[in-house]
Design an enzyme around this catalytic site. Structure first.
Site, mmCIF file in Angstrom:
data_model
loop_
_atom_site.group_PDB
_atom_site.id
_atom_site.type_symbol
_atom_site.label_atom_id
_atom_site.label_comp_id
_atom_site.label_asym_id
_atom_site.label_seq_id
_atom_site.Cartn_x
_atom_site.Cartn_y
_atom_site.Cartn_z
ATOM 1 C CG ASP A 50 6.031 40.548 -47.402
ATOM 2 O OD1 ASP A 50 6.068 39.392 -46.105
ATOM 3 O OD2 ASP A 50 5.239 40.332 -48.029
ATOM 4 C CG ASP A 52 3.856 36.539 -43.982
ATOM 5 O OD1 ASP A 52 2.986 37.026 -44.814
ATOM 6 O OD2 ASP A 52 4.557 35.962 -44.484
ATOM 7 C CG ASP A 131 7.002 27.165 -48.051
ATOM 8 O OD1 ASP A 131 7.293 27.537 -46.755
ATOM 9 O OD2 ASP A 131 6.716 27.892 -48.828
HETATM 10 P P1 ATP Z 1 8.976 36.342 -48.743
HETATM 11 O O1 ATP Z 1 7.988 36.730 -48.123
HETATM 12 O O2 ATP Z 1 10.112 37.149 -48.604
HETATM 13 O O3 ATP Z 1 9.100 36.171 -49.998
HETATM 14 P P2 ATP Z 1 7.773 34.446 -46.971
HETATM 15 O O4 ATP Z 1 8.016 32.912 -46.335
HETATM 16 O O5 ATP Z 1 7.139 35.288 -45.891
HETATM 17 O O6 ATP Z 1 8.509 34.577 -48.229
HETATM 18 P P3 ATP Z 1 4.976 34.487 -48.269
HETATM 19 O O7 ATP Z 1 4.887 34.000 -49.295
HETATM 20 O O8 ATP Z 1 4.967 35.678 -47.857
HETATM 21 O O9 ATP Z 1 6.495 34.157 -48.000
HETATM 22 O O10 ATP Z 1 3.855 33.462 -47.155
HETATM 23 C C1 ATP Z 1 3.987 33.216 -45.652
HETATM 24 C C2 ATP Z 1 4.465 32.016 -45.283
HETATM 25 O O11 ATP Z 1 2.743 31.436 -45.612
HETATM 26 C C3 ATP Z 1 5.445 31.134 -45.376
HETATM 27 O O12 ATP Z 1 6.644 31.900 -45.025
HETATM 28 C C4 ATP Z 1 4.965 29.952 -45.412
HETATM 29 O O13 ATP Z 1 5.174 29.448 -43.821
HETATM 30 C C5 ATP Z 1 3.478 30.161 -45.812
HETATM 31 N N1 ATP Z 1 3.058 29.864 -47.034
HETATM 32 C C6 ATP Z 1 3.091 30.233 -48.061
HETATM 33 N N2 ATP Z 1 2.872 30.242 -49.354
HETATM 34 C C7 ATP Z 1 2.931 28.384 -49.056
HETATM 35 C C8 ATP Z 1 2.553 27.296 -49.752
HETATM 36 N N3 ATP Z 1 2.285 27.469 -51.055
HETATM 37 N N4 ATP Z 1 2.332 26.192 -49.260
HETATM 38 C C9 ATP Z 1 2.981 26.249 -47.351
HETATM 39 N N5 ATP Z 1 2.865 27.370 -47.044
HETATM 40 C C10 ATP Z 1 3.000 28.669 -47.513
HETATM 41 MG MG MG Z 2 5.861 37.210 -46.312
#
Ligand code: ATP
Ligand code: MG
Length: 438
Positions: A50, A52, A131
């Site tokens: 997805d 962001d 993170d």
């Molecule tokens: P995926 O969607 O492939 O699982 P993602 O890295 O995009 O991985 P998401 O949960 O969609 O993960 O979160 C988007 C972004 O928000 C992350 O890449 C990170 O930068 C930030 N983020 C998400 N969760 C946290 C957290 N618990 N603490 C700090 N930053 C976070």
């Molecule tokens: Mg994501």
């Protein structure tokens, strides 16, 4: 800042909807960046799950800009821009927490856990609040450059999962980051950097303070990711798995030889294979299989201690196990109902006389129940193996053959292929009192 010509992201890698959101924000005079998994995965030549977006517009300003917008979240306020089933998540850039005071925008528990995180800030500050370094890369729609404040590009290149800032503090702020470290390490085939890995075992217990609804969501991302088996193994190495599934943790052995552990391997491997083939997967089946031996072990204990029939003890155990599991991971009701059906059908599958087998075949949960029986057949005695192959043949047989098969069962008594020591002695009729379910 990495200029357009020095990185591998082009607009054609980004979904049309995410681009629309980026441009609309940009044209309205706001900063707009693609960030997180979208940027990371494109740079790794993988398909993002997805997209962001991060912006300096506040949630209210975002809402004014998009009609198809919904504001969500309390701990972390976000805007969801909806395009049919596709959702683009837009977050306002976060800042550092003020030393004291204003507890309407930020809040922290005594243990250092972030309860609210809605202080807005600059892109540099936002990067430090994310993170992992590989998750903190920003694709800037105004000049198509990538902005890297924390060394994410180098870590991406070296395939390292590194927490930004002091690892222990960051885990205490949000213990779910421990689960995310493992999830990304497996998914991206990267190594968890030493200082990032080191505190996890000691801090794993902090997951017990996380709301069960969030852990349920997270457990699905971990186990239904397509690499559930590898993820389970790494979670276990770090002492994280038993925080999510304490009942399963009780069955862990040094050499991973218990039936429960073998079942985990079987069902997670099967789940991974189904994902790879784009087949549908059902969380109820996964949990039913994972919790099957905790269920039967408890049922035997209850029967032994109380003198209840195995059937009654089994039903009590099913309730207990589900009640206890939902305290860690809040499995939704529609799934706990299915799990119960799949379990109860394991008993029904042993009773094939009269019209029973035909009726069971019509049940909506027959397929999942049979799949569990087949997995049990690999781990339990010959009677379960025979039962599984009987059902295998029965399902695929024509009407005449089916009737013949049931006839034979009727003649031979159709004794249930249950736990050996609970089986009544041969030829002695079963006590009718044991069959309280019908
Ligand atoms: P995926 O969607 O492939 O699982 P993602 O890295 O995009 O991985 P998401 O949960 O969609 O993960 O979160 C988007 C972004 O928000 C992350 O890449 C990170 O930068 C930030 N983020 C998400 N969760 C946290 C957290 N618990 N603490 C700090 N930053 C976070
Ligand atoms: Mg994501």
């Amino acid at each position: 800042m990495i200029p357009r010509e020095d990185h591998g992201i082009s607009r054609s890698d980004i979904s049309e909807n995410a681009l629309k959101v980026l441009y609309r924000l940009h044209k309205a005079g706001y900063q707009a960046y693609l960030v997180g998994g979208g940027v990371r995965d494109i740079l790794l030549d993988q398909q993002p799950k997805d997209f962001d977006v991060a912006t300096n517009a506040t949630p209210e300003e975002i809402k004014n800009l998009f009609r198809n917008c919904r504001l969500i979240g309390r701990r972390f306020r976000l805007a969801h821009i909806l395009f049919g089933r596709d959702v683009v998540e837009v977050a306002t850039l976060r800042g550092h927490h003020a030393e004291e005071g204003d507890n309407t925008t930020a809040a922290q528990s005594k243990q250092g856990m972030l309860l609210r995180d809605n202080v807005y800030g600059t892109i540099e500050e936002d990067a430090e609040r994310r993170d992992f370094t590989v998750n903190a890369l920003y694709y800037d729609i105004s000049d198509f450059s990538v902005r890297d404040f924390v060394g994410g590009m180098d870590d991406l290149e070296d395939r390292i999962i590194r927490l930004i800032g002091d690892p222990e503090t960051r885990y205490r702020e949000d213990p779910v980051r421990m689960l995310r470290a493992v999830r990304f390490a497996v998914k991206l085939e990267m190594d968890i950097e030493q200082d990032t890995a080191q505190p996890i075992e000691d801090l794993a217990h902090l997951l017990r303070d996380i709301p069960a609804a969030r852990l349920y969501e997270e457990s699905l991302k971990l186990l239904q990711s397509g690499q559930g088996l590898a993820t389970y193994r790494m979670l276990r190495d770090y002492g994280l798995f038993e925080q999510l599934f304490p009942l399963i943790g009780e069955h862990f052995t040094e050499d991973k030889s218990s039936q429960c552990e073998q079942m985990l391997e079987l069902v997670l491997d099967a789940t991974d294979k189904r994902m790879a083939n784009d087949q549908r997967i059902n969380p109820a089946f996964l949990f039913a299989a994972m919790l099957w031996y905790p269920l039967t072990t408890r049922a035997e204990e209850i029967a032994f201690n109380s003198g209840l029939s195995y059937y009654d003890a089994f039903m009590i155990s099913a309730n207990d196990i589900l009640d206890e599991q939902v305290r860690s991971t809040a499995i939704p009701r529609r799934f706990t109902a299915m799990i119960r059906d799949i379990w109860q059908n394991q008993m029904r599958l042993t009773r094939r006389t009269g019209k029973r087998a035909f009726k069971l075949l019509e049940q909506p949960k027959f397929r999942a129940s049979f799949d569990l029986l087949e997995m049990r057949a690999e781990l339990e005695g010959d009677d379960v193996k025979e039962l599984a192959s009987w059902w295998h043949v029965f399902q695929n047989a024509d009407r005449v053959k089916k009737q013949k098969m049931v006839q034979i069962v009727n003649q031979t008594g159709g004794a249930p292929a249950k736990k050996k020591r609970r089986r009544p002695p041969r030829k002695k009729p079963r006590k009718p009192a044991q069959r309280t379910e019908e």
